[in-house]
Scaffold this motif. Structure first.
Motif, PDB file in Angstrom:
ATOM      1  N   HIS A  35       4.470   0.331   6.483  1.00 60.44           N
ATOM      2  CA  HIS A  35       4.502   1.774   6.234  1.00 60.44           C
ATOM      3  C   HIS A  35       3.467   2.151   5.177  1.00 60.44           C
ATOM      4  O   HIS A  35       3.083   1.336   4.335  1.00 60.44           O
ATOM      5  CB  HIS A  35       5.862   2.194   5.665  1.00 60.44           C
ATOM      6  CG  HIS A  35       7.029   1.986   6.566  1.00 60.44           C
ATOM      7  ND1 HIS A  35       7.599   3.013   7.306  1.00 60.44           N
ATOM      8  CD2 HIS A  35       7.749   0.869   6.852  1.00 60.44           C
ATOM      9  CE1 HIS A  35       8.626   2.541   7.981  1.00 60.44           C
ATOM     10  NE2 HIS A  35       8.738   1.248   7.737  1.00 60.44           N
ATOM     11  N   VAL A  37       3.480   5.390   2.348  1.00 58.13           N
ATOM     12  CA  VAL A  37       4.087   6.584   1.775  1.00 58.13           C
ATOM     13  C   VAL A  37       3.155   7.056   0.663  1.00 58.13           C
ATOM     14  O   VAL A  37       2.291   6.306   0.216  1.00 58.13           O
ATOM     15  CB  VAL A  37       5.510   6.357   1.209  1.00 58.13           C
ATOM     16  CG1 VAL A  37       6.469   5.909   2.280  1.00 58.13           C
ATOM     17  CG2 VAL A  37       5.475   5.382   0.036  1.00 58.13           C
ATOM     18  N   GLN A  39       2.854   9.678  -3.059  1.00 59.57           N
ATOM     19  CA  GLN A  39       3.579  10.355  -4.134  1.00 59.57           C
ATOM     20  C   GLN A  39       2.611  11.275  -4.851  1.00 59.57           C
ATOM     21  O   GLN A  39       1.674  10.801  -5.513  1.00 59.57           O
ATOM     22  CB  GLN A  39       4.166   9.328  -5.097  1.00 59.57           C
ATOM     23  CG  GLN A  39       5.059   9.910  -6.165  1.00 59.57           C
ATOM     24  CD  GLN A  39       5.798   8.829  -6.936  1.00 59.57           C
ATOM     25  OE1 GLN A  39       5.285   7.737  -7.157  1.00 59.57           O
ATOM     26  NE2 GLN A  39       7.022   9.118  -7.353  1.00 59.57           N
ATOM     27  N   GLY A  44       7.817  13.642  -5.922  1.00 63.52           N
ATOM     28  CA  GLY A  44       8.587  12.676  -5.153  1.00 63.52           C
ATOM     29  C   GLY A  44       7.763  11.919  -4.126  1.00 63.52           C
ATOM     30  O   GLY A  44       6.538  12.045  -4.043  1.00 63.52           O
ATOM     31  N   LEU A  45       8.477  11.127  -3.332  1.00 67.48           N
ATOM     32  CA  LEU A  45       7.867  10.233  -2.354  1.00 67.48           C
ATOM     33  C   LEU A  45       7.946  10.837  -0.959  1.00 67.48           C
ATOM     34  O   LEU A  45       8.993  11.359  -0.553  1.00 67.48           O
ATOM     35  CB  LEU A  45       8.590   8.891  -2.386  1.00 67.48           C
ATOM     36  CG  LEU A  45       8.393   8.116  -3.692  1.00 67.48           C
ATOM     37  CD1 LEU A  45       9.622   7.291  -4.029  1.00 67.48           C
ATOM     38  CD2 LEU A  45       7.160   7.233  -3.588  1.00 67.48           C
ATOM     39  N   TRP A  47       6.892  10.056   3.164  1.00 63.50           N
ATOM     40  CA  TRP A  47       6.458   9.084   4.159  1.00 63.50           C
ATOM     41  C   TRP A  47       5.236   9.595   4.906  1.00 63.50           C
ATOM     42  O   TRP A  47       5.140  10.802   5.214  1.00 63.50           O
ATOM     43  CB  TRP A  47       7.608   8.819   5.138  1.00 63.50           C
ATOM     44  CG  TRP A  47       7.255   7.907   6.256  1.00 63.50           C
ATOM     45  CD1 TRP A  47       7.217   6.549   6.233  1.00 63.50           C
ATOM     46  CD2 TRP A  47       6.894   8.295   7.584  1.00 63.50           C
ATOM     47  NE1 TRP A  47       6.861   6.062   7.466  1.00 63.50           N
ATOM     48  CE2 TRP A  47       6.655   7.107   8.312  1.00 63.50           C
ATOM     49  CE3 TRP A  47       6.751   9.514   8.245  1.00 63.50           C
ATOM     50  CZ2 TRP A  47       6.272   7.108   9.659  1.00 63.50           C
ATOM     51  CZ3 TRP A  47       6.385   9.523   9.576  1.00 63.50           C
ATOM     52  CH2 TRP A  47       6.142   8.327  10.267  1.00 63.50           C
ATOM     53  N   ARG A  50       3.816   4.681  10.031  1.00 65.91           N
ATOM     54  CA  ARG A  50       4.422   3.375  10.262  1.00 65.91           C
ATOM     55  C   ARG A  50       3.777   2.712  11.468  1.00 65.91           C
ATOM     56  O   ARG A  50       3.394   3.379  12.443  1.00 65.91           O
ATOM     57  CB  ARG A  50       5.922   3.496  10.521  1.00 65.91           C
ATOM     58  CG  ARG A  50       6.639   2.157  10.652  1.00 65.91           C
ATOM     59  CD  ARG A  50       8.042   2.309  11.203  1.00 65.91           C
ATOM     60  NE  ARG A  50       8.070   2.638  12.624  1.00 65.91           N
ATOM     61  CZ  ARG A  50       9.184   2.781  13.325  1.00 65.91           C
ATOM     62  NH1 ARG A  50      10.353   2.637  12.741  1.00 65.91           N
ATOM     63  NH2 ARG A  50       9.123   3.096  14.602  1.00 65.91           N
ATOM     64  N   TYR A  95       1.217   4.237  -1.370  1.00 62.42           N
ATOM     65  CA  TYR A  95       1.853   2.928  -1.405  1.00 62.42           C
ATOM     66  C   TYR A  95       1.988   2.388   0.009  1.00 62.42           C
ATOM     67  O   TYR A  95       2.406   3.121   0.915  1.00 62.42           O
ATOM     68  CB  TYR A  95       3.262   3.010  -1.997  1.00 62.42           C
ATOM     69  CG  TYR A  95       3.354   3.519  -3.415  1.00 62.42           C
ATOM     70  CD1 TYR A  95       3.674   4.847  -3.687  1.00 62.42           C
ATOM     71  CD2 TYR A  95       3.166   2.653  -4.493  1.00 62.42           C
ATOM     72  CE1 TYR A  95       3.782   5.311  -4.986  1.00 62.42           C
ATOM     73  CE2 TYR A  95       3.272   3.109  -5.801  1.00 62.42           C
ATOM     74  CZ  TYR A  95       3.577   4.436  -6.031  1.00 62.42           C
ATOM     75  OH  TYR A  95       3.682   4.891  -7.331  1.00 62.42           O
ATOM     76  N   ILE A 109      12.632  -2.310   2.574  1.00 59.88           N
ATOM     77  CA  ILE A 109      11.196  -2.101   2.429  1.00 59.88           C
ATOM     78  C   ILE A 109      10.803  -2.379   0.983  1.00 59.88           C
ATOM     79  O   ILE A 109      11.422  -1.854   0.053  1.00 59.88           O
ATOM     80  CB  ILE A 109      10.804  -0.661   2.810  1.00 59.88           C
ATOM     81  CG1 ILE A 109      11.213  -0.363   4.244  1.00 59.88           C
ATOM     82  CG2 ILE A 109       9.293  -0.453   2.624  1.00 59.88           C
ATOM     83  CD1 ILE A 109      10.971   1.068   4.680  1.00 59.88           C
ATOM     84  N   ASN A 110       9.787  -3.195   0.818  1.00 64.33           N
ATOM     85  CA  ASN A 110       9.180  -3.421  -0.487  1.00 64.33           C
ATOM     86  C   ASN A 110       7.854  -2.680  -0.545  1.00 64.33           C
ATOM     87  O   ASN A 110       7.101  -2.672   0.429  1.00 64.33           O
ATOM     88  CB  ASN A 110       8.936  -4.914  -0.731  1.00 64.33           C
ATOM     89  CG  ASN A 110      10.204  -5.647  -1.090  1.00 64.33           C
ATOM     90  OD1 ASN A 110      10.868  -5.328  -2.070  1.00 64.33           O
ATOM     91  ND2 ASN A 110      10.569  -6.629  -0.293  1.00 64.33           N
ATOM     92  N   TRP A 111       7.573  -2.071  -1.677  1.00 63.07           N
ATOM     93  CA  TRP A 111       6.360  -1.265  -1.840  1.00 63.07           C
ATOM     94  C   TRP A 111       5.346  -1.958  -2.750  1.00 63.07           C
ATOM     95  O   TRP A 111       5.719  -2.667  -3.679  1.00 63.07           O
ATOM     96  CB  TRP A 111       6.707   0.108  -2.417  1.00 63.07           C
ATOM     97  CG  TRP A 111       7.717   0.858  -1.595  1.00 63.07           C
ATOM     98  CD1 TRP A 111       9.031   1.056  -1.889  1.00 63.07           C
ATOM     99  CD2 TRP A 111       7.489   1.490  -0.326  1.00 63.07           C
ATOM    100  NE1 TRP A 111       9.645   1.765  -0.877  1.00 63.07           N
ATOM    101  CE2 TRP A 111       8.725   2.046   0.090  1.00 63.07           C
ATOM    102  CE3 TRP A 111       6.373   1.629   0.499  1.00 63.07           C
ATOM    103  CZ2 TRP A 111       8.867   2.743   1.298  1.00 63.07           C
ATOM    104  CZ3 TRP A 111       6.523   2.330   1.696  1.00 63.07           C
ATOM    105  CH2 TRP A 111       7.751   2.866   2.077  1.00 63.07           C
ATOM    106  N   GLY A 112       4.063  -1.725  -2.445  1.00 57.88           N
ATOM    107  CA  GLY A 112       2.991  -2.252  -3.276  1.00 57.88           C
ATOM    108  C   GLY A 112       2.868  -1.481  -4.572  1.00 57.88           C
ATOM    109  O   GLY A 112       3.684  -0.603  -4.877  1.00 57.88           O
ATOM    110  N   GLN A 113       1.799  -1.780  -5.331  1.00 55.03           N
ATOM    111  CA  GLN A 113       1.652  -1.179  -6.650  1.00 55.03           C
ATOM    112  C   GLN A 113       1.001   0.201  -6.594  1.00 55.03           C
ATOM    113  O   GLN A 113       1.043   0.943  -7.567  1.00 55.03           O
ATOM    114  CB  GLN A 113       0.837  -2.100  -7.585  1.00 55.03           C
ATOM    115  CG  GLN A 113      -0.664  -1.867  -7.615  1.00 55.03           C
ATOM    116  CD  GLN A 113      -1.372  -2.391  -6.392  1.00 55.03           C
ATOM    117  OE1 GLN A 113      -0.786  -3.069  -5.561  1.00 55.03           O
ATOM    118  NE2 GLN A 113      -2.659  -2.101  -6.271  1.00 55.03           N
TER     119      GLN A 113
END
Lengths: 121, 112
Positions: A35, A37, A39, A44-45, A47, A50, A95, A109-113
């Motif tokens: 994915h 997303v 910000q 906020g975040l 999407w 995907r 992200y 889901i894990n997000w990058g930096q």
């Protein structure tokens, strides 16, 4: 350990293009949905898009449809987001996120930096 | 789109005291396979969102057991049993039952 490292962000003029990359490690990249997303600064975040593991199932938010293209290179363990026709409202930290196949495991889901994209004249 | 509503907007907590955050979804997050796709993240200042809880109540690897999640259907809660200084940041709930993924507006937790 899952690692996702975004790159390719920066300052671009309205109407311009950028290609974001997300280098993945620590998991079998080709088995994961991916994915994007974003910000808005201080907000906020939201999407964006995907892509499934094979690259055959793609979805976009209405706000980017027709302008952004998500893709992946499983041989390079890398996800991409080609952004064309950029607008000031696309300014955000982007992200990438990895999501395991929900049919066979917990699909969190894990997000990058994150990487900053600024669209301004 | 599924709307995620978080309350309160902010919390100021004395270290060692509990904290609770509510998240309500506009549609049920229970999938046909019996799993409920509600997730909690913490975004510490200057960092990306980090996963705390998945599928309502499962702590992610390395997450302290002072964090717990509960709820079902459309109503969910994140609880911190004893807040520590390192818990400051913005907490988000997220639904992943359908696209677009949607997030709550966030709850900012500060230390008194």
């Amino acid at each position: 350990e899952v690692q996702l490292v975004e790159s390719g962000g920066g300052l671009v003029q309205p109407g311009g293009s950028l290609r974001l990359s997300c280098a993945a490690s620590g998991f079998t990249f080709s088995n994961y949905w991916m994915h994007w997303v974003r910000q808005d600064p201080g907000k906020g975040l939201v999407w964006v898009s995907r892509l499934n593991g094979a690259g055959s199932s793609i979805s976009y938010a209405d706000s980017v449809k027709g302008r952004f293209t998500i893709s992946r290179d499983n041989a390079k363990n890398t996800l991409y987001l080609q952004m064309n026709g950029l607008r000031p409202e696309d300014t955000a930290v982007y992200y990438c996120g990895s999501q395991a196949d929900c049919s066979s495991s917990a699909c969190y889901i894990n997000w990058g930096q994150g990487i900053l994209v600024t669209v301004s004249a | 789109d599924i709307v995620m509503t978080q309350t309160p907007l902010s919390l100021s907590v004395t270290p060692g005291q509990p904290a609770s955050i509510s998240c309500k979804s506009s549609q049920s997050l229970l999938y046909s396979d019996g799993r409920t796709h509600l997730y909690w993240y913490l975004q510490k200042p200057g960092q990306s969102p980090q996963l705390l809880i998945y599928e309502v109540s499962n702590r992610f690897s390395g997450v302290p057991d002072r964090f717990s999640g509960s709820g079902s259907g459309t109503d969910f809660t994140l609880k911190i049993s004893r807040v520590e200084a390192e818990d400051v940041g913005v907490y988000y709930c997220m639904q992943a039952i359908q696209l677009p993924l949607t997030f709550g507006g966030g709850t900012k937790v500060e230390i008194k």
